[in-house]
Design a protein around this motif. Structure first.
Motif, PDB file in Angstrom:
ATOM      1  N   PHE B 113      28.789  50.578  70.708  1.00  0.00           N
ATOM      2  CA  PHE B 113      29.925  50.492  71.628  1.00  0.00           C
ATOM      3  C   PHE B 113      30.016  51.724  72.522  1.00  0.00           C
ATOM      4  O   PHE B 113      29.824  52.851  72.061  1.00  0.00           O
ATOM      5  N   LEU B 114      30.351  51.480  73.768  1.00  0.00           N
ATOM      6  CA  LEU B 114      30.839  52.541  74.659  1.00  0.00           C
ATOM      7  C   LEU B 114      32.360  52.494  74.627  1.00  0.00           C
ATOM      8  O   LEU B 114      32.963  51.424  74.784  1.00  0.00           O
ATOM      9  N   ALA B 115      32.985  53.651  74.430  1.00  0.00           N
ATOM     10  CA  ALA B 115      34.444  53.746  74.550  1.00  0.00           C
ATOM     11  C   ALA B 115      34.773  54.614  75.758  1.00  0.00           C
ATOM     12  O   ALA B 115      34.205  55.692  75.924  1.00  0.00           O
ATOM     13  N   GLU B 116      35.656  54.125  76.597  1.00  0.00           N
ATOM     14  CA  GLU B 116      36.194  54.937  77.698  1.00  0.00           C
ATOM     15  C   GLU B 116      37.692  55.093  77.424  1.00  0.00           C
ATOM     16  O   GLU B 116      38.400  54.102  77.280  1.00  0.00           O
ATOM     17  N   PHE B 117      38.134  56.352  77.344  1.00  0.00           N
ATOM     18  CA  PHE B 117      39.524  56.609  76.959  1.00  0.00           C
ATOM     19  C   PHE B 117      40.401  56.951  78.164  1.00  0.00           C
ATOM     20  O   PHE B 117      41.575  57.264  77.994  1.00  0.00           O
ATOM     21  N   ASP B 118      39.832  56.938  79.378  1.00  0.00           N
ATOM     22  CA  ASP B 118      40.627  57.262  80.566  1.00  0.00           C
ATOM     23  C   ASP B 118      40.124  56.484  81.776  1.00  0.00           C
ATOM     24  O   ASP B 118      39.751  57.051  82.807  1.00  0.00           O
ATOM     25  N   GLY B 119      40.096  55.159  81.634  1.00  0.00           N
ATOM     26  CA  GLY B 119      39.637  54.284  82.705  1.00  0.00           C
ATOM     27  C   GLY B 119      40.810  53.820  83.547  1.00  0.00           C
ATOM     28  O   GLY B 119      41.922  54.331  83.393  1.00  0.00           O
ATOM     29  N   PRO B 120      40.569  52.836  84.425  1.00  0.00           N
ATOM     30  CA  PRO B 120      39.265  52.215  84.664  1.00  0.00           C
ATOM     31  C   PRO B 120      38.316  53.148  85.430  1.00  0.00           C
ATOM     32  O   PRO B 120      38.752  53.941  86.253  1.00  0.00           O
ATOM     33  N   ARG B 121      37.020  53.015  85.092  1.00  0.00           N
ATOM     34  CA  ARG B 121      35.977  53.862  85.689  1.00  0.00           C
ATOM     35  C   ARG B 121      34.671  53.070  85.816  1.00  0.00           C
ATOM     36  O   ARG B 121      34.442  52.116  85.076  1.00  0.00           O
ATOM     37  N   GLU B 122      33.803  53.557  86.672  1.00  0.00           N
ATOM     38  CA  GLU B 122      32.398  53.118  86.635  1.00  0.00           C
ATOM     39  C   GLU B 122      31.638  54.196  85.897  1.00  0.00           C
ATOM     40  O   GLU B 122      31.688  55.369  86.276  1.00  0.00           O
ATOM     41  N   ARG B 123      30.949  53.807  84.846  1.00  0.00           N
ATOM     42  CA  ARG B 123      30.275  54.773  83.995  1.00  0.00           C
ATOM     43  C   ARG B 123      28.807  54.425  83.836  1.00  0.00           C
ATOM     44  O   ARG B 123      28.414  53.265  84.003  1.00  0.00           O
ATOM     45  N   GLU B 124      28.030  55.440  83.462  1.00  0.00           N
ATOM     46  CA  GLU B 124      26.600  55.253  83.271  1.00  0.00           C
ATOM     47  C   GLU B 124      26.230  55.797  81.902  1.00  0.00           C
ATOM     48  O   GLU B 124      26.720  56.850  81.510  1.00  0.00           O
ATOM     49  N   LEU B 125      25.367  55.082  81.199  1.00  0.00           N
ATOM     50  CA  LEU B 125      24.809  55.589  79.941  1.00  0.00           C
ATOM     51  C   LEU B 125      23.328  55.840  80.125  1.00  0.00           C
ATOM     52  O   LEU B 125      22.668  55.173  80.928  1.00  0.00           O
ATOM     53  N   LEU B 126      22.802  56.776  79.354  1.00  0.00           N
ATOM     54  CA  LEU B 126      21.369  57.034  79.333  1.00  0.00           C
ATOM     55  C   LEU B 126      20.834  56.591  77.981  1.00  0.00           C
ATOM     56  O   LEU B 126      21.331  57.028  76.939  1.00  0.00           O
TER      57      LEU B 126
END
Lengths: 132, 132, 132
Positions: B113-126
């Motif tokens: 899982f990716l968790a974003e705690f301060d979205g909404p955002r566009e995020r990238e994972l490596l």
């Protein structure tokens, strides 16, 4: 390649930004695509990656850990530093960061931090860089 | 091999199951025995591995983090998202999963899982995949 | 090289020192400089590195986790073990330790522990050793 970083912590709880020293090790390795593992072999210390721009972020992290894991709380461990061991276990003793084109792929605001929760101490970190 | 995964988070706190996308990167690598490192280079986000079958597990994880690290709590960081930085530091910004016979060795109920705690955002994972 | 370690946990919450078994895998690998990744593919379990000398340290870690994440707390997950999933996500399901001269670079007081928060169970760990 495994290199050592030595740090001295000045206060009881100290967080030190070690990004530049890790970056120098990565650059010296000449590894283009890889991974960098930052490990601290001490049971009252931790490594984490978070915002390095505003020092208040680290302050809030430390204050919250202290609220959740107070220094005194009828711990069984008689050396008196149980809280430091617990904080270390929650944050963890290493972080791993990808390397692309010989650069640490930290985000724009990211820095690598050593936390010592039971200083002052002289501590050593191990920085491993591997090609992938 | 290092690949990118892009995600959009829709709400303030969002957890996204990225298992299938990581699996596709591992399969495309053709690496038989190895390791897969999933890293998010954003200071209000985290990566974790836990149960993917019942969405209530993720709900309980998020509710507990919110109880332990409330959004408002007289933080020093003036941007207002200190809690997101703290949650990110506690959960951590990466996970590493072994690969055997070109398969991610996740347990039967496990998902990434990716968790974003301060979205909404566009995020990238490596996503790094290495042979061992 | 990826090897398996099987453990049986006897109680509901159990922490098992697996250092010696990991050390044997590292020694059998004959890898001089490398990394060792200890991974548990179970959603109610975790891996951590902390003091192995005084068993009270582990006791304090477990008691603190139980205080922060109580077993009963109106969780949504109906299987009744939500707290175990949450503790697993906070501590994390793996640790990575550098290897130098075929030795795990654990600190003087460090040991590697498996924690099971919803036993008794038969569990398996995956230990990956890679040359760097």
């Amino acid at each position: 390649m495994i290199e050592r970083i030595k740090v001295k912590t000045a206060k009881h709880t100290t967080v030190i930004n070690i990004t530049q020293r890790v970056r120098e090790i990565v650059e010296a390795s000449s590894i283009e695509n890889g991974l960098c593992v930052v490990y601290v072999p001490h049971t009252t210390a931790a490594v984490f990656v978070n915002e390095g721009a505003d020092p208040d972020v680290v302050k809030d992290i430390l204050n919250t850990l202290e609220r959740l894991v107070p220094w005194e709380n009828n711990y069984a461990h008689t050396e008196g530093n149980a809280a430091a061991h617990i904080k270390s276990s929650i944050i963890g003793n290493s972080r791993i960061i990808p390397i692309l084109e010989n650069k640490l792929m930290l985000g724009r605001w990211e820095a690598i931090f050593l936390a010592e929760f039971d200083g002052p101490r002289e501590r050593e970190l191990l920085v491993s860089v591997l090609r992938i």
